[in-house]
Design a protein around this motif. Sequence first.
Motif, mmCIF file in Angstrom:
data_model
loop_
_atom_site.group_PDB
_atom_site.id
_atom_site.type_symbol
_atom_site.label_atom_id
_atom_site.label_comp_id
_atom_site.label_asym_id
_atom_site.label_seq_id
_atom_site.Cartn_x
_atom_site.Cartn_y
_atom_site.Cartn_z
ATOM 1 N N SER A 3 -7.234 0.380 -0.700
ATOM 2 C CA SER A 3 -7.190 0.091 0.740
ATOM 3 C C SER A 3 -5.793 0.393 1.278
ATOM 4 O O SER A 3 -4.906 -0.458 1.240
ATOM 5 C CB SER A 3 -7.546 -1.377 0.983
ATOM 6 N N TRP A 4 -5.585 1.602 1.762
ATOM 7 C CA TRP A 4 -4.266 2.025 2.225
ATOM 8 C C TRP A 4 -3.837 1.295 3.491
ATOM 9 O O TRP A 4 -2.659 1.249 3.823
ATOM 10 C CB TRP A 4 -4.234 3.544 2.422
ATOM 11 N N GLN A 5 -4.768 0.672 4.198
ATOM 12 C CA GLN A 5 -4.409 -0.116 5.382
ATOM 13 C C GLN A 5 -3.608 -1.360 4.985
ATOM 14 O O GLN A 5 -2.866 -1.908 5.777
ATOM 15 C CB GLN A 5 -5.662 -0.550 6.164
ATOM 16 N N ARG A 6 -3.765 -1.814 3.732
ATOM 17 C CA ARG A 6 -3.034 -2.989 3.250
ATOM 18 C C ARG A 6 -1.633 -2.651 2.734
ATOM 19 O O ARG A 6 -0.924 -3.533 2.264
ATOM 20 C CB ARG A 6 -3.798 -3.666 2.099
ATOM 21 N N ALA A 7 -1.235 -1.413 2.790
ATOM 22 C CA ALA A 7 0.057 -0.992 2.227
ATOM 23 C C ALA A 7 1.200 -1.801 2.830
ATOM 24 O O ALA A 7 1.341 -1.894 4.043
ATOM 25 C CB ALA A 7 0.282 0.490 2.476
ATOM 26 N N LEU A 29 1.167 0.725 -2.662
ATOM 27 C CA LEU A 29 0.348 -0.472 -2.870
ATOM 28 C C LEU A 29 0.570 -1.029 -4.266
ATOM 29 O O LEU A 29 0.736 -0.268 -5.219
ATOM 30 C CB LEU A 29 -1.140 -0.137 -2.774
ATOM 31 N N THR A 30 0.519 -2.339 -4.389
ATOM 32 C CA THR A 30 0.458 -2.967 -5.695
ATOM 33 C C THR A 30 -1.004 -2.959 -6.119
ATOM 34 O O THR A 30 -1.894 -3.279 -5.334
ATOM 35 C CB THR A 30 0.968 -4.421 -5.625
ATOM 36 N N ALA A 42 0.449 2.241 -6.730
ATOM 37 C CA ALA A 42 -0.061 3.546 -6.308
ATOM 38 C C ALA A 42 0.655 3.911 -5.016
ATOM 39 O O ALA A 42 1.017 3.038 -4.230
ATOM 40 C CB ALA A 42 -1.560 3.508 -6.080
ATOM 41 N N ALA A 43 0.874 5.202 -4.817
ATOM 42 C CA ALA A 43 1.512 5.676 -3.584
ATOM 43 C C ALA A 43 0.741 6.876 -3.064
ATOM 44 O O ALA A 43 0.170 7.654 -3.840
ATOM 45 C CB ALA A 43 2.964 6.054 -3.826
ATOM 46 N N ARG A 44 0.725 6.995 -1.746
ATOM 47 C CA ARG A 44 0.115 8.155 -1.081
ATOM 48 C C ARG A 44 1.202 8.802 -0.231
ATOM 49 O O ARG A 44 1.786 8.162 0.634
ATOM 50 C CB ARG A 44 -1.060 7.730 -0.217
#
Length: 79
Positions: A3-7, A29-30, A42-44
């Motif tokens: 869920s990248w919105q939670r970054a 993100l953790t 993880a990273a985007r």
Amino acid sequence: MLSWQRATAKFYDRTEGHGRRETRVVKALTIDGPGFPHAAQAARITRHRTADKTGKQTRETVYVITDLTSRQGVTAENR
């Protein structure tokens, strides 16, 4: 699926050079889910580029998964 919105960690960078303009957006993100048993983060990374001469626009997205925590990653970077 992540869920990248939670970054919680976000970084924006804009540069000009080599005949193009580039914007980078990094979100981290953790990870604590069953899909990645040994991963910690993880990273985007999304890159938007525009060529100055032609106006051609491109977009590239890269995903990174690591077993380093954010503290370990910063420590390793400063060595």
